[in-house]
Design a protein around this motif. Structure first.
Motif, mmCIF file in Angstrom:
data_model
loop_
_atom_site.group_PDB
_atom_site.id
_atom_site.type_symbol
_atom_site.label_atom_id
_atom_site.label_comp_id
_atom_site.label_asym_id
_atom_site.label_seq_id
_atom_site.Cartn_x
_atom_site.Cartn_y
_atom_site.Cartn_z
ATOM 1 N N GLU A 15 0.773 -1.206 -0.043
ATOM 2 C CA GLU A 15 0.081 0.094 0.036
ATOM 3 C C GLU A 15 0.809 1.394 0.056
ATOM 4 O O GLU A 15 0.488 2.353 -0.594
ATOM 5 C CB GLU A 15 -1.096 -0.035 1.258
ATOM 6 C CG GLU A 15 -1.982 0.911 1.088
ATOM 7 C CD GLU A 15 -3.102 0.932 0.156
ATOM 8 O OE1 GLU A 15 -3.557 1.701 -0.456
ATOM 9 O OE2 GLU A 15 -3.318 -0.322 -0.366
ATOM 10 N N ALA A 16 1.881 1.210 0.733
ATOM 11 C CA ALA A 16 2.870 2.423 0.719
ATOM 12 C C ALA A 16 3.527 2.416 -0.677
ATOM 13 O O ALA A 16 3.724 3.753 -1.308
ATOM 14 C CB ALA A 16 4.057 2.302 1.695
ATOM 15 N N VAL A 17 3.807 1.396 -1.356
ATOM 16 C CA VAL A 17 4.425 1.510 -2.780
ATOM 17 C C VAL A 17 3.300 2.250 -3.631
ATOM 18 O O VAL A 17 3.672 3.134 -4.466
ATOM 19 C CB VAL A 17 4.704 -0.055 -3.177
ATOM 20 C CG1 VAL A 17 5.007 0.165 -4.720
ATOM 21 C CG2 VAL A 17 5.761 -0.402 -2.401
ATOM 22 N N ARG A 18 2.158 1.664 -3.605
ATOM 23 C CA ARG A 18 0.967 2.249 -4.297
ATOM 24 C C ARG A 18 0.826 3.764 -3.816
ATOM 25 O O ARG A 18 0.749 4.830 -4.993
ATOM 26 C CB ARG A 18 -0.403 1.450 -4.027
ATOM 27 C CG ARG A 18 -0.287 0.453 -4.445
ATOM 28 C CD ARG A 18 -1.753 -0.438 -4.325
ATOM 29 N NE ARG A 18 -1.684 -1.878 -4.729
ATOM 30 C CZ ARG A 18 -1.403 -2.788 -3.674
ATOM 31 N NH1 ARG A 18 -1.264 -2.555 -2.654
ATOM 32 N NH2 ARG A 18 -1.299 -4.115 -4.297
ATOM 33 N N PHE A 19 0.969 4.301 -2.798
ATOM 34 C CA PHE A 19 0.897 5.827 -2.376
ATOM 35 C C PHE A 19 2.217 6.414 -3.052
ATOM 36 O O PHE A 19 2.114 7.603 -3.649
ATOM 37 C CB PHE A 19 1.069 5.886 -0.864
ATOM 38 C CG PHE A 19 1.207 7.336 -0.419
ATOM 39 C CD1 PHE A 19 -0.028 8.076 -0.406
ATOM 40 C CD2 PHE A 19 2.234 7.736 -0.147
ATOM 41 C CE1 PHE A 19 -0.009 9.466 -0.131
ATOM 42 C CE2 PHE A 19 2.304 9.176 0.340
ATOM 43 C CZ PHE A 19 1.297 9.780 0.246
ATOM 44 N N ALA A 20 3.467 5.696 -2.890
ATOM 45 C CA ALA A 20 4.575 6.293 -3.652
ATOM 46 C C ALA A 20 4.435 6.578 -5.201
ATOM 47 O O ALA A 20 4.770 7.571 -5.807
ATOM 48 C CB ALA A 20 5.765 5.737 -3.213
ATOM 49 N N ILE A 21 3.802 5.512 -5.826
ATOM 50 C CA ILE A 21 3.515 5.560 -7.035
ATOM 51 C C ILE A 21 2.548 6.746 -7.429
ATOM 52 O O ILE A 21 2.783 7.462 -8.479
ATOM 53 C CB ILE A 21 2.903 4.535 -7.463
ATOM 54 C CG1 ILE A 21 4.066 3.250 -7.759
ATOM 55 C CG2 ILE A 21 2.494 4.332 -9.037
ATOM 56 C CD1 ILE A 21 3.652 1.936 -8.077
ATOM 57 N N ARG A 22 1.386 6.833 -6.609
ATOM 58 C CA ARG A 22 0.582 7.856 -6.780
ATOM 59 C C ARG A 22 1.216 9.268 -6.689
ATOM 60 O O ARG A 22 0.851 10.296 -7.565
ATOM 61 C CB ARG A 22 -0.596 7.887 -6.049
ATOM 62 C CG ARG A 22 -1.645 8.669 -6.225
ATOM 63 C CD ARG A 22 -3.137 8.284 -5.318
ATOM 64 N NE ARG A 22 -2.879 8.749 -3.941
ATOM 65 C CZ ARG A 22 -2.925 7.790 -3.034
ATOM 66 N NH1 ARG A 22 -3.212 6.571 -3.275
ATOM 67 N NH2 ARG A 22 -2.877 8.235 -1.863
ATOM 68 N N LEU A 23 2.250 9.345 -5.818
ATOM 69 C CA LEU A 23 2.832 10.773 -5.579
ATOM 70 C C LEU A 23 3.777 11.160 -7.124
ATOM 71 O O LEU A 23 3.873 12.099 -7.479
ATOM 72 C CB LEU A 23 4.233 10.673 -4.616
ATOM 73 C CG LEU A 23 3.521 10.567 -3.155
ATOM 74 C CD1 LEU A 23 4.517 10.555 -2.163
ATOM 75 C CD2 LEU A 23 2.782 12.016 -2.833
ATOM 76 N N ALA A 24 4.334 9.940 -7.651
ATOM 77 C CA ALA A 24 5.128 10.262 -8.973
ATOM 78 C C ALA A 24 4.319 10.474 -9.774
ATOM 79 O O ALA A 24 4.508 11.251 -10.722
ATOM 80 C CB ALA A 24 6.005 8.979 -9.185
#
Length: 159
Positions: A15-24
């Motif tokens: 979920e943290a990876v998905r959040f970071a992808i959303r930031l990018a």
């Protein structure tokens, strides 16, 4: 900007990876460092295996395996990343990775323990927040759709 993404194989870390992808995707110019830290071998494991090198290879392979889900998410998003698997105390090893890879921030999943359990047991996220030389963002789990519906119904006055 370079962001460290500690991965333990849990849904929260993904979920943290998905959040970071959303930031990018929303415009943050970034690259990522995926990291997994394996706990050091216990005395029991050393006695059972009789070979510290074998234990290190097994733990390294386990760490590599745990990174696969996060790697798939980043590859699908077309986002550049580096990877690291270490053995040791997780919080201290993650600080080492932050410094070695010159990370600017950390995005990681919350452990999900209650306040009392977290105080008694401690968690990697809490320890890293105290020790990190860079900002740490903790991504909390989303509430289940049923729980959100129940909360909405509870807040709505009945006629």
């Amino acid at each position: 900007m370079k962001i460290l993404l500690p991965i333990d194989g849990s849904q929260l870390s993904l979920e943290a990876v998905r959040f970071a992808i959303r930031l990018a995707r929303e415009g943050l110019q970034t690259s990522f460092v995926l990291a997994n830290v394996q706990e050091p071998a216990t005395l029991y494991e050393v006695m059972l295996a009789h070979d510290a090198e074998v234990l290190e290879r097994v733990k390294g392979a386990a760490g590599e395996h745990l990174l696969q889900g996060a790697e798939a998410l980043l590859a699908e998003a077309g986002i550049e990343y580096e990877r690291e698997v270490l053995s040791g105390d997780p919080a201290h090893a993650l600080v080492d990775i932050i410094e070695r890879f010159e990370c600017d921030a950390v995005v990681m999943g919350a452990r999900g323990l209650g306040a009392l359990s977290g105080a008694l047991v401690g968690s990697v996220s809490q320890a890293l927040m105290r020790a990190s030389p860079v900002p740490v963002t903790i991504v909390r789990p989303h509430a289940a759709p049923e729980a959100e519906a129940d909360e909405t119904e509870a807040e709505t006055p009945s006629s």
